[in-house]
Design a protein around this motif. Structure first.
Motif, PDB file in Angstrom:
ATOM      1  N   GLN A   1     -36.152   8.136  23.650  1.00 32.44           N
ATOM      2  CA  GLN A   1     -36.768   6.869  22.810  1.00 32.44           C
ATOM      3  C   GLN A   1     -36.860   7.189  21.281  1.00 32.44           C
ATOM      4  O   GLN A   1     -36.171   6.326  20.570  1.00 32.44           O
ATOM      5  CB  GLN A   1     -38.000   6.681  23.419  1.00 32.44           C
ATOM      6  CG  GLN A   1     -38.740   5.517  22.696  1.00 32.44           C
ATOM      7  CD  GLN A   1     -37.553   4.336  22.681  1.00 32.44           C
ATOM      8  OE1 GLN A   1     -37.108   3.866  23.634  1.00 32.44           O
ATOM      9  NE2 GLN A   1     -37.598   3.653  21.556  1.00 32.44           N
ATOM     10  N   ASP A   2     -36.898   8.451  20.903  1.00 30.21           N
ATOM     11  CA  ASP A   2     -36.767   8.553  19.280  1.00 30.21           C
ATOM     12  C   ASP A   2     -35.513   8.709  18.942  1.00 30.21           C
ATOM     13  O   ASP A   2     -35.228   8.092  17.652  1.00 30.21           O
ATOM     14  CB  ASP A   2     -37.376   9.793  18.937  1.00 30.21           C
ATOM     15  CG  ASP A   2     -38.909  10.039  19.367  1.00 30.21           C
ATOM     16  OD1 ASP A   2     -39.607   8.813  19.140  1.00 30.21           O
ATOM     17  OD2 ASP A   2     -39.631  11.107  19.246  1.00 30.21           O
TER      18      ASP A   2
ATOM     19  N   ARG B   1     -44.212  -2.031  10.170  1.00 28.53           N
ATOM     20  CA  ARG B   1     -44.385  -1.986  11.545  1.00 28.53           C
ATOM     21  C   ARG B   1     -45.078  -3.159  12.090  1.00 28.53           C
ATOM     22  O   ARG B   1     -46.031  -3.016  13.177  1.00 28.53           O
ATOM     23  CB  ARG B   1     -45.015  -0.753  12.243  1.00 28.53           C
ATOM     24  CG  ARG B   1     -44.222   0.695  11.612  1.00 28.53           C
ATOM     25  CD  ARG B   1     -43.036   0.941  12.283  1.00 28.53           C
ATOM     26  NE  ARG B   1     -42.363   2.045  11.956  1.00 28.53           N
ATOM     27  CZ  ARG B   1     -41.433   2.524  10.969  1.00 28.53           C
ATOM     28  NH1 ARG B   1     -41.138   1.138  10.339  1.00 28.53           N
ATOM     29  NH2 ARG B   1     -40.904   3.676  10.813  1.00 28.53           N
TER      30      ARG B   1
ATOM     31  N   TYR C   1     -40.519  -4.926   8.857  1.00 29.01           N
ATOM     32  CA  TYR C   1     -39.929  -3.513   9.656  1.00 29.01           C
ATOM     33  C   TYR C   1     -40.869  -2.294   9.223  1.00 29.01           C
ATOM     34  O   TYR C   1     -41.381  -1.595   9.935  1.00 29.01           O
ATOM     35  CB  TYR C   1     -38.490  -3.399   9.604  1.00 29.01           C
ATOM     36  CG  TYR C   1     -38.079  -1.819  10.056  1.00 29.01           C
ATOM     37  CD1 TYR C   1     -38.372  -1.610  11.246  1.00 29.01           C
ATOM     38  CD2 TYR C   1     -37.723  -1.008   9.118  1.00 29.01           C
ATOM     39  CE1 TYR C   1     -38.008  -0.124  11.614  1.00 29.01           C
ATOM     40  CE2 TYR C   1     -37.575   0.166   9.309  1.00 29.01           C
ATOM     41  CZ  TYR C   1     -37.595   0.720  10.445  1.00 29.01           C
ATOM     42  OH  TYR C   1     -37.524   1.836  10.631  1.00 29.01           O
TER      43      TYR C   1
ATOM     44  N   GLY D   1     -39.367  -0.471  21.309  1.00 24.10           N
ATOM     45  CA  GLY D   1     -38.669   0.357  22.349  1.00 24.10           C
ATOM     46  C   GLY D   1     -38.346  -0.938  23.409  1.00 24.10           C
ATOM     47  O   GLY D   1     -37.584  -0.654  24.335  1.00 24.10           O
TER      48      GLY D   1
ATOM     49  N   THR E   1     -34.429   5.038  18.266  1.00 20.96           N
ATOM     50  CA  THR E   1     -35.092   4.582  16.957  1.00 20.96           C
ATOM     51  C   THR E   1     -34.205   5.021  15.805  1.00 20.96           C
ATOM     52  O   THR E   1     -33.950   4.364  15.020  1.00 20.96           O
ATOM     53  CB  THR E   1     -36.577   5.201  16.869  1.00 20.96           C
ATOM     54  OG1 THR E   1     -37.087   4.756  17.726  1.00 20.96           O
ATOM     55  CG2 THR E   1     -37.216   4.701  15.683  1.00 20.96           C
TER      56      THR E   1
ATOM     57  N   MET F   1     -36.657  -0.981  17.324  1.00 18.17           N
ATOM     58  CA  MET F   1     -37.055   0.351  16.902  1.00 18.17           C
ATOM     59  C   MET F   1     -38.442   0.657  17.123  1.00 18.17           C
ATOM     60  O   MET F   1     -39.031   1.863  17.336  1.00 18.17           O
ATOM     61  CB  MET F   1     -36.587   0.647  15.470  1.00 18.17           C
ATOM     62  CG  MET F   1     -35.009   0.777  15.259  1.00 18.17           C
ATOM     63  SD  MET F   1     -34.394   0.769  13.621  1.00 18.17           S
ATOM     64  CE  MET F   1     -35.146   2.142  12.883  1.00 18.17           C
ATOM     65  N   ILE F   2     -39.328  -0.320  16.724  1.00 18.62           N
ATOM     66  CA  ILE F   2     -40.848  -0.279  16.753  1.00 18.62           C
ATOM     67  C   ILE F   2     -41.451  -0.222  18.189  1.00 18.62           C
ATOM     68  O   ILE F   2     -42.363   0.742  18.625  1.00 18.62           O
ATOM     69  CB  ILE F   2     -41.416  -1.252  15.838  1.00 18.62           C
ATOM     70  CG1 ILE F   2     -41.114  -1.236  14.591  1.00 18.62           C
ATOM     71  CG2 ILE F   2     -43.065  -1.102  15.979  1.00 18.62           C
ATOM     72  CD1 ILE F   2     -41.326  -2.480  13.731  1.00 18.62           C
TER      73      ILE F   2
END
Lengths: 234, 234
Positions: A79-80, A145, A142, A215, A83, A212-213
């Motif tokens: 997941q990271d 967030r 972005y 997922g 991102t 990115m924030i």
């Protein structure tokens, strides 16, 4: 230990965010300066925008290197990683926006001081303003967030597309009225198209930032349409 | 053990190469079909190109996922990482080529059966052919790990740019001759511009592929120029 790694990762991600914001600020300045140069037939200003694009390219390379170093050092899990790979995409969109602004600047000489009607200049200026706001708000949402704001920002691109269609029709009309307008109007058509494409890249950034924030992919991806592709006659 | 990991990594990279080649083949078919649809005013064929673009988008997502899984599983070090990140870029260029072919297809209705002179149709067909060969040779040189060929392929893009400039001038002339040609010619102008952009993406792929294979940037990056941006009058 796990905690420590996560924190460092987030810190480095914050560093990447700062680079993204800086690229976005430069992109905004390039759009603004290119549009002003176009409408004021200012060749020197156009030349400065063309030079600025090398800064943009260098920033993208910096960011890419930083992302690659981050991956190699932190070895983030799936997941990271998504991102971080998203940051590469965002930098690519910003670099492309710089390219499109540069392309507007390059047409300044060819458009020349064509007596473009005031209403047309005003339309192009308005469109450029819309595009810059769209980009700025997207990057701020972005970096802050705020995924819901990113989702909402897609509606802004529709307004840009409507404006582009209006300018497209207007330009065709001027060309038909007087064939001497054709060359200048053709270049203005490409300039307007470039602004419309910048709006598309801002939409890419919003969708990518949302992913990115959260997922998650944004539901029902708005098709990036250029309504003028179907315009027959003006 | 180290040997074993390297081999698996290379195998998975080979798998990614196959996906890249498949995307490139689809892109070539889309360019060919979109150009044929444009010159033959074939709306049904244009619609098939538009649908094919969803396959292209799906292929890019597949490839991206595979790359992310590869990074997470193998945790490659800096140089291998740069190669793998290069594959993401290559897929992005191919996806964008599909978009540009789709955009040509979308203009088929607007261009209509405008009595475009035979010489013009021939020019556009030739340009599309040049672009397809450029793309195909670039991907084959990359998959075959022939960096010198990739370096040499940049010259091919210059020929495409020259062709585009000729078509641009030709289209301006038709518009000036008869204002009734303006709308159709404007769309053809964007179609030619899309083909020129596809050539630029093939150049990106060549440069990126060279870097992936050698770890070196190609010296003296050829500026991707559109000579028409400076054309005043036709």
């Amino acid at each position: 230990m796990g905690e420590h790694i996560v924190t460092s990762f987030d810190q480095e991600l914050g560093e990447i965010d700062r680079l993204i914001r800086r690229m976005s600020e430069l992109a905004g300045q390039m759009i603004s300066a290119a549009t002003a140069a176009l409408l004021g037939s200012d060749m020197a200003a156009a030349q400065r925008v063309i030079s600025d694009d090398t800064l943009m390219d260098a920033s993208q390379r910096d960011l890419d290197e930083r992302v690659i170093t981050l991956i190699a050092k932190r070895q983030p899990m799936a997941q990271d990683l998504r991102t971080v790979v998203g940051a590469l995409r965002m930098a690519a969109d910003l670099e492309r926006i710089g390219d499109l602004a540069k392309n507007v600047a390059k047409r300044v000489g060819a458009v020349g001081e064509a007596a473009s009607p005031r209403t047309l200049s005003h339309s192009i200026e308005t469109m450029a303003q819309m595009v810059m706001e769209q980009l700025d708000e997207t990057i701020e949402a972005y970096v802050g967030r705020r995924p819901d704001d990113l989702a909402a920002l897609r509606a802004g691109d529709e307004k840009i597309d409507v404006k582009y269609t209006a300018i497209f029709r207007e330009l065709l009309t001027y060309m038909m009225e007087d064939p001497r307008n054709i060359t200048a109007c053709t270049h203005l058509l490409f300039c307007a198209k470039n602004l419309e494409r910048i709006g598309d890249h801002a939409t890419n950034i919003a969708e990518n930032g949302y992913f990115m924030i959260t997922g998650q992919q944004l539901p029902l991806q708005r098709p990036k349409t250029d309504e003028t592709v179907a315009l027959r006659g003006a």
